[in-house]
Design an enzyme around this catalytic site. Structure first.
Site, PDB file in Angstrom:
ATOM      1  N   ARG A 235       0.897  -1.273  -0.026  1.00  0.00           N
ATOM      2  CA  ARG A 235      -0.226   0.001   0.072  1.00  0.00           C
ATOM      3  C   ARG A 235       0.859   1.084   0.104  1.00  0.00           C
ATOM      4  O   ARG A 235       1.800   1.257   0.799  1.00  0.00           O
ATOM      5  CB  ARG A 235      -0.698   0.062   1.324  1.00  0.00           C
ATOM      6  CG  ARG A 235      -1.785  -1.304   1.169  1.00  0.00           C
ATOM      7  CD  ARG A 235      -3.048  -0.879   0.061  1.00  0.00           C
ATOM      8  NE  ARG A 235      -3.929  -2.327   0.074  1.00  0.00           N
ATOM      9  CZ  ARG A 235      -3.770  -3.102  -0.429  1.00  0.00           C
ATOM     10  NH1 ARG A 235      -3.018  -3.453  -1.395  1.00  0.00           N
ATOM     11  NH2 ARG A 235      -4.659  -4.308  -0.542  1.00  0.00           N
ATOM     12  N   GLU A 264      -1.447   7.747  -5.878  1.00  0.00           N
ATOM     13  CA  GLU A 264      -1.400   6.990  -7.007  1.00  0.00           C
ATOM     14  C   GLU A 264      -2.993   6.881  -7.700  1.00  0.00           C
ATOM     15  O   GLU A 264      -2.904   6.697  -8.887  1.00  0.00           O
ATOM     16  CB  GLU A 264      -1.149   5.644  -6.714  1.00  0.00           C
ATOM     17  CG  GLU A 264      -2.128   4.528  -6.115  1.00  0.00           C
ATOM     18  CD  GLU A 264      -1.616   3.031  -6.101  1.00  0.00           C
ATOM     19  OE1 GLU A 264      -2.587   2.230  -6.800  1.00  0.00           O
ATOM     20  OE2 GLU A 264      -0.748   2.908  -5.690  1.00  0.00           O
ATOM     21  N   HIS A 296       1.638  -0.222 -10.149  1.00  0.00           N
ATOM     22  CA  HIS A 296       0.666  -1.176  -9.378  1.00  0.00           C
ATOM     23  C   HIS A 296       0.460  -2.308 -10.306  1.00  0.00           C
ATOM     24  O   HIS A 296      -0.811  -2.624 -10.616  1.00  0.00           O
ATOM     25  CB  HIS A 296      -0.496  -0.288  -9.078  1.00  0.00           C
ATOM     26  CG  HIS A 296      -1.322  -1.092  -7.890  1.00  0.00           C
ATOM     27  ND1 HIS A 296      -1.896  -0.267  -6.993  1.00  0.00           N
ATOM     28  CD2 HIS A 296      -1.514  -2.267  -7.677  1.00  0.00           C
ATOM     29  CE1 HIS A 296      -2.327  -0.962  -6.017  1.00  0.00           C
ATOM     30  NE2 HIS A 296      -2.211  -2.342  -6.514  1.00  0.00           N
TER      31      HIS A 296
END
Length: 336
Positions: A235, A264, A296
């Site tokens: 995270r 993000e 990601h």
């Protein structure tokens, strides 16, 4: 059930459609992310499917409730983007995919670590320009180094095992629950502060909670060994990015590999190559030669996408049939 699927990418449509053959739900795919401006698209849908950067705050949940939504099916493990207290008050059930392919994320974590430590992206770029000089590409062996793993759930345990047995690292770990199988192979559990202070390599695999928010902050970086290598595939908000930049500038941080970033939501999963990115902090990170960032993608394997789609639609089917939601998320999972 009629399911509104937000933030749809081609791979979402492909794998969810394939998995739906076993369920026969009515799936409607929307490209926009779920937020206060797009929540009206879910009117009349009893189920909404959302991803990590969709916004499910109190306002969005209230709008979904007015439109008849009774289930939020997250196609991800994290749920920090959902206001769970508001969801319970509005009688909206929330379910997630707690585990899809821990191997996907753990393998990507090791790949990032090796790429950063051995300067692989830099070497690749040089060779593309017919530059075969080796100056500036000196790395370090992983063997014998002290690696810290914060969080030893399914993903963190695989990373710890690989570092310990695959590379011969001394591995220190921190978690609220110790894994006896890791202890048996020589992984030593310590407090998070002790792990951060002793590690030469630190990799993060814990959920984002009030306790873990900015677990790597200015104070933690000040305690770290000079030259710490940091990897985060968990995270973004586990790391205080401003403090990270200061640590990079001072040399306290020797290198960083990130697949997540705390801001993000405005960047990742979108093609912004023709735009001026307004996030000055992110742009500052990109200026460092010892920073490696991916968008990601640690979860992005065929096996993981199949498992995510299957579990997501199983959650919808359980809700539609009135069965117990095995993967339900509620306020009981929040820490005070």
């Amino acid at each position: 059930m009629h399911v509104a699927i937000f933030g749809t990418k081609p791979y979402d449509r492909q794998f969810l459609t394939a998995a739906n053959a076993a369920h026969s739900h009515d799936l409607t795919f929307f490209e926009p992310r779920l937020d206060s401006a797009t929540a009206t698209l879910a009117d009349g849908f009893p189920a909404v499917c959302a991803f990590v950067n969709d916004r499910l705050d109190a306002d969005v949940l209230a709008r979904l409730a007015r439109g008849g939504t009774k289930l939020v099916a997250l196609r991800c493990a994290g749920f920090n983007n959902v206001d769970l207290r508001t969801a319970e008050r509005l009688d909206i059930a929330v379910a997630r995919v707690p585990a899809y392919s821990p191997h996907a994320v753990s393998e990507f974590t090791i790949a990032l670590l090796l790429a950063l430590d051995r300067h692989i992206p830099r070497a690749w770029a040089r060779v593309r320009d017919n530059n075969f000089a080796l100056d500036g590409l000196i790395g370090r062996n992983l063997h014998g180094r002290t690696a810290g793993v914060i969080g030893t759930g399914r993903i963190g345990a695989l990373v710890a095992r690989t570092l310990r047995l695959g590379f011969g690292c001394r591995v220190l770990a921190a978690d609220v629950v110790e894994d006896p199988e890791l202890v048996a192979i020589g992984v030593a559990y310590r407090s998070p502060a002790e792990v951060i202070g002793a590690a030469e390599i630190l990799t993060l695999h814990c959920p984002l909670t009030p306790e873990t928010h900015h677990i790597v902050d200015a104070e933690a970086i000040a305690r770290a060994k000079p030259g710490l290598i940091l990897v985060n595939t968990s995270r973004g908000a586990l790391i205080d990015t401003a403090a990270l930049i200061d640590g990079l500038k001072s040399g306290r941080i020797g290198g960083v590999a990130l697949d997540v970033y705390e801001q993000e939501a405005d960047l990742f999963f979108e093609d912004l190559s023709n735009e001026i990115v307004q996030d000055d902090v992110f742009q500052r990170l990109l200026t460092f030669p010892n920073v490696l960032i991916t968008g990601h993608q640690a979860f992005l394997t065929e096996e993981a996408l199949q498992a995510i789609a299957a579990t997501t639609l199983e959650n919808v089917s359980d809700f539609a049939a009135g069965r117990v939601l095995r993967n339900a998320v509620g306020t009981a999972m929040l820490r005070a």
